[in-house]
Structures are given as C-alpha cells and as structure tokens.
Design a protein around this motif. Structure first.
Motif, PDB file in Angstrom:
ATOM      1  N   GLN A 126       4.871 -41.697  -1.762  1.00 51.39           N
ATOM      2  CA  GLN A 126       5.688 -41.150  -0.669  1.00 51.39           C
ATOM      3  C   GLN A 126       5.048 -41.279   0.702  1.00 51.39           C
ATOM      4  O   GLN A 126       5.702 -41.004   1.713  1.00 51.39           O
ATOM      5  N   GLY A 127       3.804 -41.661   0.754  1.00 50.48           N
ATOM      6  CA  GLY A 127       3.133 -41.770   2.049  1.00 50.48           C
ATOM      7  C   GLY A 127       2.839 -40.401   2.633  1.00 50.48           C
ATOM      8  O   GLY A 127       2.676 -39.422   1.914  1.00 50.48           O
ATOM      9  N   LEU A 128       2.782 -40.352   3.957  1.00 47.51           N
ATOM     10  CA  LEU A 128       2.482 -39.108   4.667  1.00 47.51           C
ATOM     11  C   LEU A 128       3.764 -38.342   4.926  1.00 47.51           C
ATOM     12  O   LEU A 128       4.670 -38.842   5.585  1.00 47.51           O
ATOM     13  N   GLN A 129       3.827 -37.117   4.417  1.00 47.62           N
ATOM     14  CA  GLN A 129       5.021 -36.303   4.600  1.00 47.62           C
ATOM     15  C   GLN A 129       4.666 -34.962   5.211  1.00 47.62           C
ATOM     16  O   GLN A 129       3.700 -34.312   4.788  1.00 47.62           O
ATOM     17  N   PHE A 130       5.480 -34.542   6.166  1.00 50.00           N
ATOM     18  CA  PHE A 130       5.272 -33.290   6.879  1.00 50.00           C
ATOM     19  C   PHE A 130       5.594 -32.098   5.988  1.00 50.00           C
ATOM     20  O   PHE A 130       6.644 -32.070   5.333  1.00 50.00           O
ATOM     21  N   LEU A 131       4.679 -31.132   5.963  1.00 48.70           N
ATOM     22  CA  LEU A 131       4.891 -29.918   5.182  1.00 48.70           C
ATOM     23  C   LEU A 131       5.366 -28.768   6.068  1.00 48.70           C
ATOM     24  O   LEU A 131       6.446 -28.230   5.879  1.00 48.70           O
ATOM     25  N   PHE A 132       4.539 -28.331   6.976  1.00 52.27           N
ATOM     26  CA  PHE A 132       4.930 -27.296   7.931  1.00 52.27           C
ATOM     27  C   PHE A 132       4.031 -27.293   9.157  1.00 52.27           C
ATOM     28  O   PHE A 132       2.993 -27.935   9.192  1.00 52.27           O
ATOM     29  N   GLU A 133       4.521 -26.521  10.143  1.00 56.32           N
ATOM     30  CA  GLU A 133       3.853 -26.425  11.434  1.00 56.32           C
ATOM     31  C   GLU A 133       3.789 -24.955  11.833  1.00 56.32           C
ATOM     32  O   GLU A 133       4.781 -24.226  11.715  1.00 56.32           O
ATOM     33  N   TYR A 134       2.620 -24.554  12.316  1.00 58.95           N
ATOM     34  CA  TYR A 134       2.426 -23.176  12.757  1.00 58.95           C
ATOM     35  C   TYR A 134       1.939 -23.156  14.191  1.00 58.95           C
ATOM     36  O   TYR A 134       1.159 -24.013  14.622  1.00 58.95           O
ATOM     37  N   PHE A 135       2.419 -22.166  14.900  1.00 61.92           N
ATOM     38  CA  PHE A 135       1.971 -21.929  16.267  1.00 61.92           C
ATOM     39  C   PHE A 135       2.028 -20.430  16.509  1.00 61.92           C
ATOM     40  O   PHE A 135       3.046 -19.792  16.236  1.00 61.92           O
ATOM     41  N   SER A 136       0.950 -19.889  17.032  1.00 61.98           N
ATOM     42  CA  SER A 136       0.870 -18.445  17.285  1.00 61.98           C
ATOM     43  C   SER A 136       1.292 -17.641  16.064  1.00 61.98           C
ATOM     44  O   SER A 136       2.121 -16.719  16.158  1.00 61.98           O
ATOM     45  N   GLU A 137       0.756 -17.996  14.935  1.00 58.31           N
ATOM     46  CA  GLU A 137       0.936 -17.275  13.674  1.00 58.31           C
ATOM     47  C   GLU A 137       2.358 -17.337  13.124  1.00 58.31           C
ATOM     48  O   GLU A 137       2.686 -16.615  12.170  1.00 58.31           O
ATOM     49  N   THR A 138       3.193 -18.174  13.697  1.00 62.61           N
ATOM     50  CA  THR A 138       4.588 -18.276  13.269  1.00 62.61           C
ATOM     51  C   THR A 138       4.877 -19.686  12.775  1.00 62.61           C
ATOM     52  O   THR A 138       4.453 -20.663  13.399  1.00 62.61           O
ATOM     53  N   GLN A 139       5.589 -19.774  11.673  1.00 63.30           N
ATOM     54  CA  GLN A 139       5.994 -21.088  11.194  1.00 63.30           C
ATOM     55  C   GLN A 139       7.123 -21.602  12.088  1.00 63.30           C
ATOM     56  O   GLN A 139       8.173 -20.988  12.196  1.00 63.30           O
TER      57      GLN A 139
ATOM     58  N   GLN B  28      -0.731 -18.722   9.211  1.00 63.18           N
ATOM     59  CA  GLN B  28      -1.720 -18.941  10.258  1.00 63.18           C
ATOM     60  C   GLN B  28      -2.230 -17.586  10.712  1.00 63.18           C
ATOM     61  O   GLN B  28      -1.459 -16.641  10.879  1.00 63.18           O
ATOM     62  N   PHE B  29      -3.510 -17.518  10.954  1.00 63.42           N
ATOM     63  CA  PHE B  29      -4.144 -16.270  11.347  1.00 63.42           C
ATOM     64  C   PHE B  29      -4.290 -16.189  12.873  1.00 63.42           C
ATOM     65  O   PHE B  29      -4.074 -17.177  13.581  1.00 63.42           O
TER      66      PHE B  29
END
Lengths: 113, 113
Positions: free
Chosen positions: A41-54, A68-69
């Motif tokens: 499948q190659g490189l696949q995006f799972l999730f992104e966090y910023f300021s402790e929020t998905q 994210q802490f």
C-alpha cells in the motif's frame, strides 16, 4: 536541534495483542502526523494531531488510535493486532498545523506474528 | 488533493544532473508542489516545494511549467547517496490547513557510478 525520535525502533508482537508507539517531535513543533508504510500500500496517512486535538484521520479501522500530550509528544495505539498490521510506522512533525515542511522520524518497524 | 503521475524508475550517472518529472494535470490554483525522498529504511525527507515560480535550495531545483500541470525536480550533481524513492505531492498549504500528505508510488532513482 534533535530530530524526530520514535520508540521503539523495532517491535515484534503476536496476533491479538496491542501495541503503543511513541513519537517525540522536534522541539517547538506542535503538529504530529502518523503514517503507515507497507510494500503493498505504500505510505498511507493515519492521523494528524495539533494542540492535543486530532485534526484529521485517514481511512483506517478503529483499532488504530492516537493521542497527543501537552508537550506535543504523541502516541499511537493499535489494538487486536492482525498480520496485516506489520509495517513501518512513521511519525512526522511540523511547526504549526499544516506546516510547510514536515520532518519525519526513522520509524518503528512492527512485525506481527 | 490532486493526483500525481511519476515514472516508476530512473537511472542517472554519478556526477550528472538527475531530472525527475512529475505530472499533476488536475492541480488547483491553491495547491503547491512538494517533493520528498526516502532513502532505504529511513523516514521521508523534505526536499523542496513551490507554487508557480521555479525554486532552488541547497539540495535541488524545482521547475514548474507555466500551466502548472507538470514539474521537474533537478538534482544538479547526483551522487550515490541520492539513490532513493522520490515522491511528488501536491497539497494545499495554508495556516491551519491539514498537513496530510498523500504519497503515490514515487520514482526510484538509481544513481550509478
């Protein structure tokens, strides 16, 4: 300045177990993203966090989760491991959300037996 | 995000310029062209990005056609250490936007002595 660090670097688990992977972003970076890389499948995006929020989530089952802490460090968890979860899991950090340049860590190589 | 098309593989002689093409014919006006590379068993590395003007940094040059439907990454003097998979990605870049990167299959560049 230290780069993105990921621990552990290698991990072997058996089907049905769960696993937690850790990512420490570059100092001052507040955005962390996770990717899964497999030969098929190659490189696949799972999730992104910023300021402790998905902020964004890829097309993966609910067995994949993360958080994210307050110090921007991030963890991802995979429950009820399947053979197909064997992959290189990569973490990337950037200064702000949607940062122009993303810095990737060396990855955690997960093998599920 | 727009899709990109890259040749699966290319060879280049050491010391010569490596020109890696990318087609992104459906690119939108607010989408940037990014290039990353991944050396075997390492995390991807950011190389360069641009919107419509040609860009140059210490690693490479990015040439974007006037209609923005294609681009070329140029490594001016390829070395053996430039052997890697090169990914061309288009994405919207704006403060607060997602940092999600959609990786295709990329081009495997083999630099030969």
């Amino acid at each position: 300045k230290a780069g993105v660090t990921q621990t552990p670097r290698y991990l072997i688990k058996t089907r049905g177990q769960q696993v937690t992977l850790s990512c420490s972003p570059i100092s001052g970076h507040r955005s962390v993203s996770w990717y899964q890389q497999t030969p098929g499948q190659g490189l696949q995006f799972l999730f992104e966090y910023f300021s402790e929020t998905q902020r964004n989530k890829g097309n993966f089952p609910g067995r994949f989760s993360g958080r994210q802490f307050s110090n921007s460090r991030s963890e991802m968890n995979v429950s009820t491991l399947e053979l197909g979860d064997s992959a290189l899991y990569l973490c990337a950090s950037s200064l702000g959300q949607g940062g122009s340049e993303q810095f990737f860590g060396p990855g955690t190589r997960l093998t599920v037996l | 995000d727009a899709k990109t098309t890259q040749p699966p593989s290319m060879d280049c002689a050491e010391g010569r310029a490596a020109n890696l093409p990318c087609n992104h014919s459906t690119i939108s006006g607010n989408e940037y062209v990014y290039w990353y590379r991944q050396i075997h068993s390492q995390g991807p590395q950011y190389i360069i990005h641009g919107l419509k003007n040609n860009e140059t940094n210490e690693m490479a040059s990015l040439i974007i056609t006037e209609d923005r439907k294609s681009s070329t990454l140029i490594l001016p003097h390829a070395t053996l250490r430039d052997t890697a998979v090169y990914y061309c990605i288009v994405r919207v870049w704006a403060a607060g936007n997602t940092g999600k990167l959609i990786f295709g299959q990329g081009t495997t560049l083999q630099v030969k002595p």
